[in-house]
Design an enzyme around this catalytic site. Structure first.
Site, PDB file in Angstrom:
ATOM      1  N   SER A 432       0.956  -1.096   0.274  1.00  0.00           N
ATOM      2  CA  SER A 432       0.074   0.204  -0.174  1.00  0.00           C
ATOM      3  C   SER A 432       0.533   1.254   0.000  1.00  0.00           C
ATOM      4  O   SER A 432       1.472   1.846  -0.545  1.00  0.00           O
ATOM      5  CB  SER A 432      -1.292   0.075   1.046  1.00  0.00           C
ATOM      6  N   ASP A 484      -8.808  -4.629  -6.286  1.00  0.00           N
ATOM      7  CA  ASP A 484      -8.219  -4.049  -5.616  1.00  0.00           C
ATOM      8  C   ASP A 484      -8.180  -2.299  -6.140  1.00  0.00           C
ATOM      9  O   ASP A 484      -8.226  -1.637  -6.906  1.00  0.00           O
ATOM     10  CB  ASP A 484      -6.504  -3.570  -5.231  1.00  0.00           C
TER      11      ASP A 484
END
Length: 698
Positions: A432, A484
């Site tokens: 991330s 995602d």
């Protein structure tokens, strides 16, 4: 839509947001009304025997009257609020008058509660000549307390959740000062420094740019996302691109020639380092019973009292450091530096020796705090100092990378590591936000360490420009699972999604409450095989991809185009007006969304096609996409998940798909499960990249 204006204040609700609150309020007050009637009818003789029984009798009668009037008003509010559509507010023109009347009745409710409290909690004892049922007193006491609780809760909800603020001309969601105030409020307990001031300003600039020209409320956005999900699924089933023609699809990089199977085992190995950077919470979450025991056995309470330059910011028992060692099987000397210090533009990270792969690993933690979120949203582009290249990257992540680079140099960590193991290689990994920092940090380190390798898991989509993508192809590998949202998210793709929401909301002819109910149904049961736009009830076939059934399509027929069309101005109509009544939009005008197509916005020479002043940015390096396929096992377990892996270009992530897995697929444990499954299959001799011969094997 637009935002409701009452008492010369703008509220973060629309006139069509009162259907569900009205239903809940009516149900609660019906229970109160039934209880009051039962107490008065059944216990009336006992009521008369109490001291001040006449007052109690009057209180019950007044309560029944107030509750009856309130129920009628709430029913009227719910019915009127459910009329019209999101953009057509004319059928709700009487709502402000009903709400003003409801406010007056609310004051009477407060007065009635005061009267009840005066009697119940003061003079209720029976005298020697009268018999009063004490249980009745207790019942009324409980009812009064509950009534006060509900009134206070309602007041708090109105003040804080609905967000009323003084009305100003041209006030909307793009208020820079409002967004900066919200950012400061989210981090009110954090230490203020120069970085925080910069982050608040840049975050406010991003949010005000995204919501430029909009007069919407949060529920409009939720309804729009539901509509976009249906529209995108319809486009996917009909093989229509979801990407705006004005959106830069991203760099068309060359795919690696090696099979993806040759790299997945190494990818999974270094993902475990990224997973460990989250510390003990991710460890316990993966197996709470097993790992809690290990933490209790291995943890060293009181270590923080000794002080250490090698471990910074951990708790007294060094649970986070213990979790890193436990997950990676590292010896104490293998951890060269561990920092859980967390501020804006300063992410936790650690440096470790990996003897199994002969590497020095720098692992950076992802987003786990508001300070990390402020780093995420400082999304303007900043040029990197790379000789011979014009590389721009996400400013907040660049600042974060420079912080870690300075720490590495200040503590001389890499030099000492390679002095001990000169044959080792340098590897950087992260998930991330940590993935974005890892990629930028590796660019900054590459001149000194040309053989550096980086593994970026679920990296931010708005990270680096096209030239930076080509530059990082040789040493950065990005991994994305399924749908995602983070690798697809940049200022440009968010603006694209914004335009899609505007388009479907404008075209919708269904009341908002029905859209929200259907969205709830879809979240529980999934999208149906036949979407509302392809219903069999459509009599005249399909026109421009829209169902012609005029009765109740989720997306309206005949009003032009799909989500790919640029939003257009509504024509003035004599049948539309704002929900504000006299204080709102002028009568005779529609409630419109004021936004211009992306193509009409001016662009700088280096700004690409993204609106405002934000550059087109993309995920870094080569891209591995892990796709999930649900397989029905036929047994009591219902279904199982299987995965595939393939090399893809950045064009695979050029739009935000509104799907159920858009958040879940970003979670590190889900990525770990997918990589573990793929590596196990590869070690068993199976092919995991999609091709005609591997489908049967999967």
């Amino acid at each position: 839509m637009p935002a409701l204006i009452l008492f010369k204040r703008r509220w973060q609700v629309g006139g069509d947001d009162f259907v569900f609150p009205a239903i809940a309020s009516v149900c609660v007050r019906l229970m109160f009304l039934a209880s009051a009637v039962v107490v008065y009818v059944v216990q009336h003789p006992s009521v008369r025997q109490c001291v001040a029984g006449e007052l109690l009798t009057g209180f019950l009668i007044g309560l029944v009257v107030i509750l009856g009037v309130t129920i009628l008003l709430e029913t009227a509010v719910g019915v009127v609020s459910g009329r019209g559509t999101i953009t057509d507010s004319y059928p709700r023109r009487l709502l402000p008058a009903l709400l003003y009347t409801r406010t007056v009745v609310f004051l009477f409710e407060i007065a009635g509660s005061v009267v009840g409290a005066v009697w119940v909690f003061s003079d209720w004892e029976p005298d020697t000549e009268r018999t009063c049922d004490i249980s009745l007193v207790r019942l009324v006491q409980a009812a009064v307390v509950l009534g006060w609780f509900l009134l206070i809760a309602l007041t708090i909800c109105v003040i804080f959740l609905f967000g009323g603020k003084p009305r100003r001309e041209n006030d909307s969601f793009d208020d820079y000062e409002l967004w900066e105030k919200r950012c400061r409020l989210c981090c009110f307990c954090e230490r203020k420094d120069e970085n925080s001031q910069i982050a608040y300003a840049e975050a406010a600039a991003v949010f005000s740019s995204i919501f430029q020209g909009l007069d919407v409320v949060p529920s409009d956005i939720v309804a729009g996302l539901i509509l976009v999900q249906v529209e995108q699924e319809w486009c996917r089933r009909n093989r229509i691109s979801n990407t705006s023609p004005h959106k830069n699809p991203g760099p068309d990089v060359l795919l690696p020639t090696e099979e993806v199977e040759t790299r997945l085992e190494t990818v999974w190995h270094y993902f475990r380092f990224s997973l460990a950077s989250n510390g003990w919470p991710i460890l316990v979450n993966s197996n709470i019973i097993c790992w809690l025991c290990k933490l209790c056995c291995v943890g060293r309470c009181g270590e923080c009292m000794k002080g250490s330059d090698r471990i910074v910011g951990d708790n007294c028992c060094q649970c986070n450091t213990t979790a890193i060692r436990a997950m990676e099987g590292l010896e104490e000397d293998d951890l060269l530096h561990v920092s859980f210090h967390n501020q804006i533009f300063q992410s936790p990270f650690y440096v470790a020796l990996d003897h199994s792969y002969k590497s020095v690993v720098i692992s950076i933690r992802g987003t786990l705090s508001f300070k990390d979120m402020l780093t995420d949203v400082s999304a303007d582009a900043e040029m990197l100092d790379v000789v011979g290249y014009e590389i721009y990257a996400h400013r907040g992540i660049v600042n974060n990378s420079k912080y870690i680079l300075n720490k590495l140099k200040e503590l001389n960590l890499l030099e000492e590591a390679f002095e001990r193991h000169p044959d080792y290689k340098l590897v950087v990994s992260g998930h991330s936000l940590g993935a974005g920092v890892a990629a930028i940090l590796s660019i900054l380190l590459r001149e000194q360490y040309p053989d550096i390798k980086t593994y970026a898991f679920a990296p931010p989509g708005g990270l680096i420009n096209a030239e930076g993508v080509f530059y990082t192809q040789d040493f950065v590998t990005s991994v994305v699972l399924g749908e995602d949202i983070v690798p697809r998210m940049s200022v440009c793709t968010i603006q694209q999604l914004r335009d899609q929401i505007i388009s479907v909301v404008r075209n919708s002819q269904v009341p908002k409450y029905r859209i929200l109910l259907r969205g709830l149904w879809y979240s529980c049961r999934g999208l149906p095989d036949k979407l509302p736009r392809e219903s069999e009830e459509c009599d005249g076939g399909m026109e421009e991809g829209l169902c012609c059934n005029p009765r109740e399509p989720l997306l309206s027929p005949g009003r032009g185009g799909s989500l790919l069309d640029s939003p257009r101005e509504e024509e003035p109509s004599s049948h539309n007006t704002g929900e504000e009544g006299d204080e709102g939009t002028r009568e005779g005008q529609s409630a419109t969304l004021d936004v211009s197509p992306v193509a009409d916005q001016p662009s700088g020479s280096r700004r690409g096609r993204c609106r405002k002043e934000f550059m087109d940015l993309f995920p870094p390096g080569q891209m591995i996409w892990l796709t999930r396929k649900e397989m029905h096992s036929g047994g009591c377990c219902g279904s199982r998940e299987e995965y595939r892996a393939q090399w893809v270009t950045h064009r695979q992530f050029d739009n935000i798909g509104v799907r159920p897995g858009m958040v879940k697929d970003h979670l590190p444990l889900d990525i770990d499960a997918a990589l573990a499954w793929l590596v196990e299959r590869i070690q068993s001799g199976y092919i995991v990249h999609p091709n005609p011969t591997s489908d049967d094997e999967m």
